[in-house]
Design a protein around this motif. Sequence first.
Motif, short mmCIF file in Angstrom:
data_model
loop_
_atom_site.label_atom_id
_atom_site.label_comp_id
_atom_site.label_asym_id
_atom_site.label_seq_id
_atom_site.Cartn_x
_atom_site.Cartn_y
_atom_site.Cartn_z
N ILE A 77 49.17 53.42 47.69
CA ILE A 77 49.04 51.99 47.40
C ILE A 77 47.79 51.77 46.55
O ILE A 77 46.68 52.11 46.95
N GLY A 78 47.99 51.24 45.35
CA GLY A 78 46.89 50.85 44.47
C GLY A 78 46.83 49.32 44.41
O GLY A 78 47.71 48.63 44.94
N VAL A 79 45.80 48.80 43.77
CA VAL A 79 45.60 47.35 43.70
C VAL A 79 45.32 46.96 42.26
O VAL A 79 44.63 47.68 41.55
N TRP A 80 45.86 45.82 41.84
CA TRP A 80 45.47 45.29 40.53
C TRP A 80 44.83 43.92 40.69
O TRP A 80 45.27 43.11 41.48
N LEU A 81 43.73 43.76 39.97
CA LEU A 81 42.99 42.50 39.96
C LEU A 81 43.47 41.65 38.80
O LEU A 81 43.51 42.11 37.66
N ASP A 82 43.82 40.41 39.09
CA ASP A 82 44.15 39.48 38.02
C ASP A 82 42.83 39.04 37.39
O ASP A 82 41.75 39.24 37.96
N SER A 83 42.89 38.46 36.22
CA SER A 83 41.66 38.18 35.49
C SER A 83 40.76 37.14 36.17
O SER A 83 39.57 37.07 35.89
N ASP A 84 41.31 36.35 37.08
CA ASP A 84 40.48 35.38 37.80
C ASP A 84 39.95 35.91 39.13
O ASP A 84 39.35 35.18 39.90
N GLU A 85 40.16 37.20 39.39
CA GLU A 85 39.68 37.83 40.62
C GLU A 85 38.55 38.80 40.28
O GLU A 85 38.64 39.55 39.31
N ILE A 90 37.59 43.04 46.41
CA ILE A 90 38.06 44.28 47.04
C ILE A 90 36.99 45.36 47.11
O ILE A 90 37.25 46.46 47.60
N GLY A 91 35.79 45.07 46.62
CA GLY A 91 34.74 46.06 46.49
C GLY A 91 34.46 46.87 47.73
O GLY A 91 34.36 48.10 47.69
N GLU A 92 34.33 46.21 48.88
CA GLU A 92 33.99 46.94 50.10
C GLU A 92 35.11 47.88 50.55
O GLU A 92 34.88 48.79 51.33
N TYR A 93 36.31 47.69 50.05
CA TYR A 93 37.45 48.53 50.39
C TYR A 93 37.79 49.53 49.29
O TYR A 93 38.76 50.28 49.41
N ALA A 94 37.04 49.54 48.21
CA ALA A 94 37.38 50.35 47.03
C ALA A 94 37.55 51.83 47.37
O ALA A 94 38.43 52.50 46.82
N SER A 95 36.75 52.35 48.27
CA SER A 95 36.85 53.78 48.60
C SER A 95 38.16 54.14 49.29
O SER A 95 38.53 55.31 49.33
N GLU A 96 38.89 53.16 49.80
CA GLU A 96 40.18 53.40 50.44
C GLU A 96 41.31 53.56 49.42
O GLU A 96 42.41 53.97 49.79
N LEU A 97 41.05 53.20 48.17
CA LEU A 97 42.12 53.12 47.17
C LEU A 97 42.11 54.29 46.20
O LEU A 97 41.06 54.67 45.70
N PRO A 98 43.29 54.82 45.87
CA PRO A 98 43.36 55.87 44.86
C PRO A 98 43.37 55.32 43.44
O PRO A 98 43.06 56.02 42.49
N LEU A 99 43.74 54.03 43.28
CA LEU A 99 43.88 53.42 41.95
C LEU A 99 43.56 51.94 42.04
O LEU A 99 44.00 51.25 42.96
N ILE A 100 42.77 51.46 41.08
CA ILE A 100 42.54 50.03 40.90
C ILE A 100 42.80 49.72 39.43
O ILE A 100 42.31 50.42 38.55
N ALA A 101 43.58 48.68 39.19
CA ALA A 101 43.86 48.25 37.82
C ALA A 101 43.25 46.87 37.60
O ALA A 101 43.17 46.06 38.52
N ALA A 102 42.80 46.63 36.39
CA ALA A 102 42.29 45.31 36.00
C ALA A 102 43.22 44.76 34.92
O ALA A 102 43.50 45.45 33.93
N HIS A 103 43.67 43.54 35.12
CA HIS A 103 44.61 42.90 34.21
C HIS A 103 43.87 42.13 33.11
O HIS A 103 42.96 41.37 33.39
N ASP A 109 39.91 38.28 26.74
CA ASP A 109 39.43 38.06 28.11
C ASP A 109 38.70 39.30 28.58
O ASP A 109 39.30 40.33 28.87
N GLY A 110 37.38 39.23 28.68
CA GLY A 110 36.57 40.41 29.00
C GLY A 110 36.21 40.59 30.46
O GLY A 110 35.43 41.47 30.80
N ARG A 111 36.78 39.80 31.35
CA ARG A 111 36.41 39.89 32.76
C ARG A 111 36.77 41.24 33.37
O ARG A 111 36.09 41.70 34.29
#
Length: 190
Positions: A77-85, A90-103, A109-111
């Motif tokens: 299970i990976g997570v994607w952040l929408d541009s307004d997030e 999710i930072g404190e849980y980041a080590s639990e994730l194998p993949l994080i995507a930024a939309h 849009d440089g966020r």
Amino acid sequence: MPKPAEKSTVKKPVGAQPENPAQLIIDGEVADNQWNLLPLTGEEEITADKLAAGKIILPASVWLALREALQDRQQEIGVWLDSDETADLIGEYASELPLIAAHFPAFTDGRGFTAARLLRERYGFTGEMRAVGNFIRDQLTYLTRCGFNAFAFQGEQPLSGLTESLRDFSDSYQAAVDQPLPIHRRRALA
């Protein structure tokens, strides 16, 4: 007197939703996409028992709601952040994730750049950091400097030619995720 509209618990998407291309660039090489990105429709609630088997990238709002129920599927299970997030979501849980995507809903849009850098530097995320959405070839070097190592381009594009843009610059002056020492410090150490 009319009643106020009920507030929906389903997050509405920001702009066009990211696509899930068959191939992408990972660590400078063209590779098959092993993950399915679940779009955020804003119309239906998603539950853990409705998720298909295999590797899935969930919207952050959905993952946060289902995090406890998905503990046995942590590596798929990976997570994607929408541009307004923000990365803080999710930072404190980041080590639990194998993949994080930024939309990136638009290349202007440089966020997502900030989210990646914070996830790498503040939260110590070491997994795959994927850019999804409407970013452009000219941004690849800068995306890499902020911590991205995977790029899922929208539409049909010859990915083998795009990998060349990862080497547009041979060196940089500033410190970043990909090079923590600025050039004057590297020269002093040489």
